[in-house]
Motif scaffolding. Structure first.
Motif, PDB file in Angstrom:
ATOM      1  N   GLU A  45     138.518 -36.932  63.415  1.00  0.00           N
ATOM      2  CA  GLU A  45     137.083 -37.420  63.454  1.00  0.00           C
ATOM      3  C   GLU A  45     136.008 -36.053  62.840  1.00  0.00           C
ATOM      4  O   GLU A  45     135.100 -36.086  62.091  1.00  0.00           O
ATOM      5  CB  GLU A  45     136.350 -38.034  64.587  1.00  0.00           C
ATOM      6  N   THR A  46     136.325 -35.013  63.778  1.00  0.00           N
ATOM      7  CA  THR A  46     135.728 -33.687  63.395  1.00  0.00           C
ATOM      8  C   THR A  46     135.720 -33.232  61.951  1.00  0.00           C
ATOM      9  O   THR A  46     135.102 -32.709  61.219  1.00  0.00           O
ATOM     10  CB  THR A  46     136.106 -32.680  64.520  1.00  0.00           C
ATOM     11  N   LEU A  47     137.063 -33.093  61.633  1.00  0.00           N
ATOM     12  CA  LEU A  47     137.500 -32.676  60.298  1.00  0.00           C
ATOM     13  C   LEU A  47     136.724 -33.623  59.111  1.00  0.00           C
ATOM     14  O   LEU A  47     136.308 -33.036  58.117  1.00  0.00           O
ATOM     15  CB  LEU A  47     138.833 -32.697  60.047  1.00  0.00           C
ATOM     16  N   ALA A  48     136.536 -34.779  59.484  1.00  0.00           N
ATOM     17  CA  ALA A  48     135.795 -35.791  58.593  1.00  0.00           C
ATOM     18  C   ALA A  48     134.356 -35.820  58.436  1.00  0.00           C
ATOM     19  O   ALA A  48     133.681 -36.148  57.797  1.00  0.00           O
ATOM     20  CB  ALA A  48     136.265 -37.097  58.882  1.00  0.00           C
ATOM     21  N   THR A  49     133.755 -34.789  59.450  1.00  0.00           N
ATOM     22  CA  THR A  49     132.376 -34.711  59.518  1.00  0.00           C
ATOM     23  C   THR A  49     131.882 -33.550  58.864  1.00  0.00           C
ATOM     24  O   THR A  49     132.614 -32.447  59.112  1.00  0.00           O
ATOM     25  CB  THR A  49     131.990 -34.819  61.040  1.00  0.00           C
ATOM     26  N   ARG A  50     130.692 -33.644  58.512  1.00  0.00           N
ATOM     27  CA  ARG A  50     130.168 -32.253  57.977  1.00  0.00           C
ATOM     28  C   ARG A  50     129.891 -31.278  59.140  1.00  0.00           C
ATOM     29  O   ARG A  50     129.635 -31.384  60.169  1.00  0.00           O
ATOM     30  CB  ARG A  50     128.941 -32.495  57.314  1.00  0.00           C
ATOM     31  N   PRO A  51     130.634 -29.914  58.808  1.00  0.00           N
ATOM     32  CA  PRO A  51     130.395 -28.912  59.663  1.00  0.00           C
ATOM     33  C   PRO A  51     128.807 -28.628  60.306  1.00  0.00           C
ATOM     34  O   PRO A  51     127.869 -28.773  59.417  1.00  0.00           O
ATOM     35  CB  PRO A  51     131.019 -27.756  59.027  1.00  0.00           C
ATOM     36  N   PRO A  52     128.766 -27.996  61.469  1.00  0.00           N
ATOM     37  CA  PRO A  52     127.475 -27.784  61.846  1.00  0.00           C
ATOM     38  C   PRO A  52     126.844 -26.597  60.889  1.00  0.00           C
ATOM     39  O   PRO A  52     127.660 -25.772  60.412  1.00  0.00           O
ATOM     40  CB  PRO A  52     127.563 -27.346  63.066  1.00  0.00           C
ATOM     41  N   ASP A  53     125.485 -26.578  60.677  1.00  0.00           N
ATOM     42  CA  ASP A  53     124.956 -25.532  59.969  1.00  0.00           C
ATOM     43  C   ASP A  53     124.580 -24.114  60.550  1.00  0.00           C
ATOM     44  O   ASP A  53     124.527 -23.279  59.685  1.00  0.00           O
ATOM     45  CB  ASP A  53     123.522 -25.976  59.653  1.00  0.00           C
ATOM     46  N   GLU A  54     125.008 -24.129  61.804  1.00  0.00           N
ATOM     47  CA  GLU A  54     124.889 -22.757  62.368  1.00  0.00           C
ATOM     48  C   GLU A  54     125.789 -22.914  63.746  1.00  0.00           C
ATOM     49  O   GLU A  54     126.435 -23.716  64.251  1.00  0.00           O
ATOM     50  CB  GLU A  54     123.463 -22.366  62.953  1.00  0.00           C
TER      51      GLU A  54
ATOM     52  N   SER B  73     126.899 -22.284  67.648  1.00  0.00           N
ATOM     53  CA  SER B  73     126.131 -22.413  68.753  1.00  0.00           C
ATOM     54  C   SER B  73     126.793 -21.383  69.646  1.00  0.00           C
ATOM     55  O   SER B  73     127.814 -20.730  69.438  1.00  0.00           O
ATOM     56  CB  SER B  73     126.569 -23.696  69.492  1.00  0.00           C
ATOM     57  N   ALA B  74     126.191 -21.337  70.882  1.00  0.00           N
ATOM     58  CA  ALA B  74     126.826 -20.346  72.163  1.00  0.00           C
ATOM     59  C   ALA B  74     128.359 -20.637  72.343  1.00  0.00           C
ATOM     60  O   ALA B  74     129.119 -19.698  72.140  1.00  0.00           O
ATOM     61  CB  ALA B  74     126.001 -20.415  73.216  1.00  0.00           C
ATOM     62  N   GLN B  75     128.701 -21.712  72.194  1.00  0.00           N
ATOM     63  CA  GLN B  75     130.105 -22.094  72.511  1.00  0.00           C
ATOM     64  C   GLN B  75     131.082 -21.969  71.254  1.00  0.00           C
ATOM     65  O   GLN B  75     132.150 -21.354  71.486  1.00  0.00           O
ATOM     66  CB  GLN B  75     130.220 -23.791  72.714  1.00  0.00           C
ATOM     67  N   HIS B  76     130.543 -22.062  69.978  1.00  0.00           N
ATOM     68  CA  HIS B  76     131.279 -21.720  68.981  1.00  0.00           C
ATOM     69  C   HIS B  76     131.461 -20.267  68.787  1.00  0.00           C
ATOM     70  O   HIS B  76     132.689 -19.705  68.708  1.00  0.00           O
ATOM     71  CB  HIS B  76     130.548 -21.779  67.543  1.00  0.00           C
TER      72      HIS B  76
ATOM     73  N   GLU C 250     135.223 -27.127  64.849  1.00  0.00           N
ATOM     74  CA  GLU C 250     134.268 -26.785  64.319  1.00  0.00           C
ATOM     75  C   GLU C 250     133.885 -25.147  64.120  1.00  0.00           C
ATOM     76  O   GLU C 250     133.686 -24.985  63.132  1.00  0.00           O
ATOM     77  CB  GLU C 250     132.935 -27.278  65.026  1.00  0.00           C
ATOM     78  N   THR C 251     134.448 -24.654  65.106  1.00  0.00           N
ATOM     79  CA  THR C 251     134.460 -23.243  64.900  1.00  0.00           C
ATOM     80  C   THR C 251     135.304 -22.489  63.572  1.00  0.00           C
ATOM     81  O   THR C 251     135.066 -21.517  63.054  1.00  0.00           O
ATOM     82  CB  THR C 251     135.107 -22.455  66.042  1.00  0.00           C
ATOM     83  N   GLY C 252     136.668 -23.286  63.650  1.00  0.00           N
ATOM     84  CA  GLY C 252     137.318 -22.960  62.432  1.00  0.00           C
ATOM     85  C   GLY C 252     136.859 -23.349  61.081  1.00  0.00           C
ATOM     86  O   GLY C 252     136.780 -22.437  60.146  1.00  0.00           O
ATOM     87  N   GLN C 253     136.042 -24.163  60.960  1.00  0.00           N
ATOM     88  CA  GLN C 253     135.155 -24.672  59.939  1.00  0.00           C
ATOM     89  C   GLN C 253     134.063 -23.566  59.720  1.00  0.00           C
ATOM     90  O   GLN C 253     133.804 -23.462  58.312  1.00  0.00           O
ATOM     91  CB  GLN C 253     134.506 -25.933  60.165  1.00  0.00           C
ATOM     92  N   LEU C 254     133.670 -22.955  60.565  1.00  0.00           N
ATOM     93  CA  LEU C 254     132.670 -21.772  60.439  1.00  0.00           C
ATOM     94  C   LEU C 254     133.023 -20.625  60.200  1.00  0.00           C
ATOM     95  O   LEU C 254     132.402 -19.735  59.552  1.00  0.00           O
ATOM     96  CB  LEU C 254     131.687 -21.851  61.603  1.00  0.00           C
TER      97      LEU C 254
ATOM     98  N   CYS D 239     128.167  -9.164  64.210  1.00  0.00           N
ATOM     99  CA  CYS D 239     126.991  -9.767  64.638  1.00  0.00           C
ATOM    100  C   CYS D 239     126.722 -11.079  63.950  1.00  0.00           C
ATOM    101  O   CYS D 239     126.985 -11.035  62.658  1.00  0.00           O
ATOM    102  CB  CYS D 239     125.931  -8.770  64.575  1.00  0.00           C
ATOM    103  N   VAL D 240     126.434 -12.271  64.533  1.00  0.00           N
ATOM    104  CA  VAL D 240     126.006 -13.281  64.074  1.00  0.00           C
ATOM    105  C   VAL D 240     124.611 -13.564  63.820  1.00  0.00           C
ATOM    106  O   VAL D 240     123.842 -13.202  64.569  1.00  0.00           O
ATOM    107  CB  VAL D 240     126.574 -14.740  64.802  1.00  0.00           C
ATOM    108  N   PRO D 241     124.399 -13.777  62.474  1.00  0.00           N
ATOM    109  CA  PRO D 241     122.984 -13.965  62.088  1.00  0.00           C
ATOM    110  C   PRO D 241     122.156 -15.364  62.765  1.00  0.00           C
ATOM    111  O   PRO D 241     123.155 -16.093  63.193  1.00  0.00           O
ATOM    112  CB  PRO D 241     122.818 -14.133  60.614  1.00  0.00           C
ATOM    113  N   ASP D 242     121.096 -15.504  62.718  1.00  0.00           N
ATOM    114  CA  ASP D 242     120.318 -16.759  63.253  1.00  0.00           C
ATOM    115  C   ASP D 242     121.054 -17.974  62.514  1.00  0.00           C
ATOM    116  O   ASP D 242     121.229 -18.811  63.324  1.00  0.00           O
ATOM    117  CB  ASP D 242     118.828 -16.569  62.954  1.00  0.00           C
TER     118      ASP D 242
END
Length: 239
Positions: free
Chosen positions: A32-41, A43-46, A101-105, A234-237
């Protein structure tokens, strides 16, 4: 074999069994996660998950670095135990979703995150994996991260192939064409680094054995460069 070695093997087998069971239970969440658009940014968890992912050398074609797809936090670390600590709760579905999601990012992270050139220490618990001199890690356990490494991370071609299912769909750099369209990957590397090979009058690339070897050595170092980048960049905003 000592009792300590036997105990270590048994613990590893138990971790592998637990990992297979986790992947089986969370198969639907992963799909289900793979079929969903990845988040745009991120999160602290990612970000917490990303800092704890471990790299491996993928042996497809010429080979290239990627993320471990089985026991992604390391062969001696339980995905559930470490993952629950990172996300702050004992929720398997949430962990599975955040890990995918982390892998997608990751590809966007390698393009947009920044890190200063310099010498960085490889964590003590990882040093055995980077013991080969080709990884670029010195005897004191440090690695010199250079601008060349950053350039190549930005230019890397990523794939998410399930090489040994069941496993986590975490990406790796394409072992056949790691940095562009050329299977002779040194050509792409040289171009990205601003030092392209000369072209003959008939349009053929003029390769050079010494330079080829230097670029191949740099390619091997990308395994360590990726791990250090994940640990310190470093992760940008927004990614």
């Amino acid at each position: 074999m000592s009792l300590r070695d036997v105990a270590a093997q048994l613990r590893h087998l138990w971790r592998c069994r637990s990992e297979y069971k986790l992947l089986e239970r969370q198969h639907a969440t992963i799909a289900e996660t793979l079929a969903t658009r990845p988040p745009d940014e991120f999160s602290a968890q990612h970000l917490a998950i990303l800092r704890n992912l471990r790299v491996t050398w993928l042996t497809v074609e010429s080979g290239a670095p990627g993320l471990r797809q089985f026991l992604p936090f390391g062969s001696n670390r339980s995905t559930l135990k470490v993952g629950f600590e990172l996300i702050g709760c004992r929720n398997e579905a949430l962990l599975a979703r955040a890990l995918v999601e982390t892998g997608q990012l990751i590809p966007a992270f390698c393009i947009k995150a920044v890190m200063s050139a310099g010498r960085y220490a490889v964590p003590a618990d990882m040093r055995d994996y980077f013991a080969d001199s080709q990884t670029g890690v010195s005897a004191d356990g440090t690695f010199e991260f250079r601008e060349e490494h950053a350039v190549l991370l930005r230019q890397s071609c990523w794939r998410t192939d399930m090489l040994y299912p069941p496993s986590w769909p975490l990406p790796g750099i394409d072992g056949k064409r790691p940095y562009g369209d050329c299977s002779y990957f040194q050509i792409d590397m040289a171009s990205h680094l601003g030092m392209p090979y000369q072209i003959s009058s008939d349009g053929e690339v003029q390769t050079n054995e010494v330079r080829d070897a230097e670029l191949e050595s740099l390619h091997w170092q990308m395994l360590t460069a990726l791990q250090i980048f994940l640990l310190h960049a470093c992760v940008p905003d927004r990614v």
